[in-house]
Design a protein around this motif. Structure first.
Motif, PDB file in Angstrom:
ATOM      1  N   HIS A 133      39.546  45.948  40.090  1.00 55.16           N
ATOM      2  CA  HIS A 133      38.513  46.741  40.761  1.00 55.16           C
ATOM      3  C   HIS A 133      39.085  47.382  42.025  1.00 55.16           C
ATOM      4  CE1 HIS A 133      35.332  45.377  38.192  1.00 55.16           C
ATOM      5  NE2 HIS A 133      35.552  44.115  38.472  1.00 55.16           N
ATOM      6  N   TYR A 134      38.428  48.407  42.473  1.00 55.57           N
ATOM      7  CA  TYR A 134      38.675  49.022  43.769  1.00 55.57           C
ATOM      8  C   TYR A 134      40.012  49.747  43.853  1.00 55.57           C
ATOM      9  CZ  TYR A 134      34.860  45.766  44.428  1.00 55.57           C
ATOM     10  OH  TYR A 134      33.713  45.060  44.264  1.00 55.57           O
ATOM     11  N   GLU A 135      40.794  49.454  44.897  1.00 54.57           N
ATOM     12  CA  GLU A 135      41.960  50.294  45.203  1.00 54.57           C
ATOM     13  C   GLU A 135      43.239  49.926  44.462  1.00 54.57           C
ATOM     14  OE1 GLU A 135      42.096  47.274  48.708  1.00 54.57           O
ATOM     15  OE2 GLU A 135      40.625  48.013  47.274  1.00 54.57           O
ATOM     16  N   PHE A 136      43.259  48.841  43.714  1.00 56.88           N
ATOM     17  CA  PHE A 136      44.467  48.425  43.018  1.00 56.88           C
ATOM     18  C   PHE A 136      44.429  48.845  41.557  1.00 56.88           C
ATOM     19  CE2 PHE A 136      43.724  45.449  46.502  1.00 56.88           C
ATOM     20  CZ  PHE A 136      44.869  45.669  47.239  1.00 56.88           C
ATOM     21  N   CYS A 137      45.545  48.665  40.853  1.00 53.03           N
ATOM     22  CA  CYS A 137      45.608  49.099  39.457  1.00 53.03           C
ATOM     23  C   CYS A 137      45.801  47.931  38.504  1.00 53.03           C
ATOM     24  CB  CYS A 137      46.718  50.134  39.285  1.00 53.03           C
ATOM     25  SG  CYS A 137      46.320  51.681  40.134  1.00 53.03           S
ATOM     26  N   SER A 138      47.009  47.390  38.389  1.00 49.24           N
ATOM     27  CA  SER A 138      47.238  46.291  37.457  1.00 49.24           C
ATOM     28  C   SER A 138      47.730  45.033  38.159  1.00 49.24           C
ATOM     29  CB  SER A 138      48.256  46.702  36.389  1.00 49.24           C
ATOM     30  OG  SER A 138      49.484  47.026  36.993  1.00 49.24           O
ATOM     31  N   CYS A 139      47.913  45.101  39.457  1.00 49.52           N
ATOM     32  CA  CYS A 139      48.367  43.956  40.245  1.00 49.52           C
ATOM     33  C   CYS A 139      47.582  43.952  41.552  1.00 49.52           C
ATOM     34  CB  CYS A 139      49.847  44.069  40.583  1.00 49.52           C
ATOM     35  SG  CYS A 139      50.939  44.379  39.193  1.00 49.52           S
ATOM     36  N   ILE A 140      47.332  42.760  42.070  1.00 47.96           N
ATOM     37  CA  ILE A 140      46.720  42.653  43.394  1.00 47.96           C
ATOM     38  C   ILE A 140      47.623  41.782  44.266  1.00 47.96           C
ATOM     39  CG2 ILE A 140      44.361  42.933  42.517  1.00 47.96           C
ATOM     40  CD1 ILE A 140      44.047  39.841  43.065  1.00 47.96           C
ATOM     41  N   PRO A 141      47.604  41.972  45.561  1.00 47.60           N
ATOM     42  CA  PRO A 141      48.389  41.090  46.439  1.00 47.60           C
ATOM     43  C   PRO A 141      47.879  39.650  46.306  1.00 47.60           C
ATOM     44  CG  PRO A 141      47.628  43.029  47.635  1.00 47.60           C
ATOM     45  CD  PRO A 141      46.930  43.020  46.309  1.00 47.60           C
ATOM     46  N   ARG A 142      48.800  38.698  46.234  1.00 44.11           N
ATOM     47  CA  ARG A 142      48.409  37.283  46.088  1.00 44.11           C
ATOM     48  C   ARG A 142      47.531  36.800  47.238  1.00 44.11           C
ATOM     49  NH1 ARG A 142      50.253  34.109  42.018  1.00 44.11           N
ATOM     50  NH2 ARG A 142      51.975  34.951  40.819  1.00 44.11           N
ATOM     51  N   ARG A 143      47.611  37.438  48.384  1.00 44.70           N
ATOM     52  CA  ARG A 143      46.779  37.034  49.517  1.00 44.70           C
ATOM     53  C   ARG A 143      45.284  37.221  49.219  1.00 44.70           C
ATOM     54  NH1 ARG A 143      45.291  41.824  51.589  1.00 44.70           N
ATOM     55  NH2 ARG A 143      46.769  43.541  51.456  1.00 44.70           N
ATOM     56  N   LEU A 144      44.972  38.015  48.179  1.00 40.64           N
ATOM     57  CA  LEU A 144      43.580  38.232  47.797  1.00 40.64           C
ATOM     58  C   LEU A 144      43.084  37.225  46.766  1.00 40.64           C
ATOM     59  CD1 LEU A 144      43.523  42.140  47.566  1.00 40.64           C
ATOM     60  CD2 LEU A 144      42.848  40.676  49.480  1.00 40.64           C
ATOM     61  N   CYS A 145      43.973  36.357  46.282  1.00 42.90           N
ATOM     62  CA  CYS A 145      43.577  35.320  45.335  1.00 42.90           C
ATOM     63  C   CYS A 145      42.676  34.304  46.039  1.00 42.90           C
ATOM     64  CB  CYS A 145      44.796  34.606  44.761  1.00 42.90           C
ATOM     65  SG  CYS A 145      45.789  35.629  43.664  1.00 42.90           S
ATOM     66  N   ARG A 146      41.645  33.880  45.335  1.00 45.14           N
ATOM     67  CA  ARG A 146      40.722  32.844  45.808  1.00 45.14           C
ATOM     68  C   ARG A 146      40.130  33.157  47.190  1.00 45.14           C
ATOM     69  NH1 ARG A 146      41.256  28.262  42.308  1.00 45.14           N
ATOM     70  NH2 ARG A 146      43.057  28.536  40.972  1.00 45.14           N
ATOM     71  N   ASP A 147      39.840  34.449  47.388  1.00 49.27           N
ATOM     72  CA  ASP A 147      39.236  34.844  48.668  1.00 49.27           C
ATOM     73  C   ASP A 147      37.724  35.022  48.561  1.00 49.27           C
ATOM     74  OD1 ASP A 147      39.064  37.207  47.227  1.00 49.27           O
ATOM     75  OD2 ASP A 147      39.967  38.460  48.771  1.00 49.27           O
ATOM     76  N   GLY A 148      37.153  34.675  47.386  1.00 54.03           N
ATOM     77  CA  GLY A 148      35.714  34.786  47.188  1.00 54.03           C
ATOM     78  C   GLY A 148      35.249  36.174  46.790  1.00 54.03           C
ATOM     79  N   ILE A 149      36.190  37.109  46.600  1.00 54.77           N
ATOM     80  CA  ILE A 149      35.840  38.476  46.200  1.00 54.77           C
ATOM     81  C   ILE A 149      36.525  38.794  44.879  1.00 54.77           C
ATOM     82  CG2 ILE A 149      35.977  40.921  46.829  1.00 54.77           C
ATOM     83  CD1 ILE A 149      36.163  39.965  49.773  1.00 54.77           C
ATOM     84  N   GLN A 150      35.769  39.286  43.916  1.00 58.36           N
ATOM     85  CA  GLN A 150      36.337  39.627  42.613  1.00 58.36           C
ATOM     86  C   GLN A 150      37.167  40.902  42.720  1.00 58.36           C
ATOM     87  OE1 GLN A 150      33.535  40.956  39.669  1.00 58.36           O
ATOM     88  NE2 GLN A 150      34.982  40.683  37.986  1.00 58.36           N
ATOM     89  N   HIS A 151      38.462  40.777  42.377  1.00 57.05           N
ATOM     90  CA  HIS A 151      39.352  41.937  42.300  1.00 57.05           C
ATOM     91  C   HIS A 151      39.758  42.210  40.859  1.00 57.05           C
ATOM     92  CE1 HIS A 151      39.798  40.637  46.518  1.00 57.05           C
ATOM     93  NE2 HIS A 151      39.826  41.939  46.742  1.00 57.05           N
ATOM     94  N   CYS A 152      39.857  41.153  40.039  1.00 59.85           N
ATOM     95  CA  CYS A 152      40.212  41.301  38.625  1.00 59.85           C
ATOM     96  C   CYS A 152      38.936  41.267  37.803  1.00 59.85           C
ATOM     97  CB  CYS A 152      41.129  40.157  38.182  1.00 59.85           C
ATOM     98  SG  CYS A 152      42.681  40.065  39.087  1.00 59.85           S
ATOM     99  N   LEU A 153      38.865  42.112  36.789  1.00 63.73           N
ATOM    100  CA  LEU A 153      37.651  42.213  35.982  1.00 63.73           C
ATOM    101  C   LEU A 153      37.246  40.859  35.398  1.00 63.73           C
ATOM    102  CD1 LEU A 153      35.538  44.197  34.977  1.00 63.73           C
ATOM    103  CD2 LEU A 153      36.940  44.551  32.954  1.00 63.73           C
ATOM    104  N   GLY A 154      38.241  40.071  34.972  1.00 61.09           N
ATOM    105  CA  GLY A 154      37.932  38.768  34.373  1.00 61.09           C
ATOM    106  C   GLY A 154      37.880  37.618  35.375  1.00 61.09           C
TER     107      GLY A 154
END
Length: 161
Positions: A133-154
Motif C-alpha cells: 500500500h501507499y508509497e512503496f512497490c514490492s518491498c518496504i523498509p524493515r523499520r515499518l514491520c510490526r508498527d501497527g500499520i498495514q503496508h502489505c496487502l496480506g
C-alpha cells in the motif's frame, strides 16, 4: 625590438600553457554518486552530483553547470539519457537515481518492479511483499514491520516480518 619580441613570445607561450592546465569540462559526465546511484560529473572532474540534484534550482557544482540552461531548458529532453528513467506512462519520468530506490516515484511502480527498471530483489533492510500500500512497490523498509500499520496487502508486515 628582438627582446620585446622574445618577451611577447614567452607571454603567449605562458598563456597557452596556463589554458592547457585549466580543467576542461568532461565529455562524459556519467559518474557514481553516493549509495552507488547514477550521478552527474561537475567540471572539476571530482564532484559527482546525484542525478536528482541536477536542475533542482540549487547549484551543486562549483561553476553551476548542474543548473545551466542548456541542461535544464527542456526537461527531460535536454538531460543526457543516463540521468533519466521513463516510467511506463510515456509522459512520466524520474531521475535515474530514483529508479530502484524502493519508492513509487512513477506512481505505478514501473520504476521499481517492471522489467525496464531491472531492480534487484529487496535488500537486507527491506521486507518483500507484493502488492504493498501507499508509497512503496514490492518491498518496504524493515523499520515499518510490526508498527501497527498495514503496508502489505496480506498483512505480512505485521504478522510475519
Amino acid at each position: 625590438s628582438a627582446v620585446a619580441l622574445l618577451v611577447l613570445a614567452a607571454a603567449v607561450a605562458s598563456a597557452v600553457a596556463a589554458v592547457a592546465l585549466l580543467p576542461r569540462a568532461p565529455a562524459n559526465r556519467l559518474c557514481t554518486a553516493p549509495n552507488n546511484k547514477t550521478g552527474f560529473l561537475c567540471d572539476d572532474r571530482v564532484t559527482c552530483v546525484p542525478a536528482s540534484w541536477v536542475c533542482d534550482g540549487v547549484s551543486n557544482c562549483r561553476n553551476g553547470e548542474d543548473e545551466q540552461e542548456q541542461l535544464c531548458g527542456d526537461l527531460p529532453h535536454s538531460l543526457p539519457g543516463y540521468l533519466v528513467f521513463y516510467c511506463s506512462n510515456p509522459r512520466s519520468w524520474v531521475y535515474a537515481d530514483q529508479r530502484c530506490n524502493g519508492m513509487n516515484d512513477c506512481g505505478d511502480c514501473s520504476d521499481e518492479t517492471w522489467s525496464s527498471a531491472a531492480c534487484p530483489p529487496c535488500g537486507q533492510e527491506w521486507w518483500s511483499c507484493s502488492p504493498v500500500h501507499y508509497e512503496f512497490c514490492s518491498c518496504i523498509p524493515r523499520r515499518l514491520c510490526r508498527d501497527g500499520i498495514q503496508h502489505c496487502l496480506g498483512w505480512s508486515d505485521e504478522f510475519v516480518c
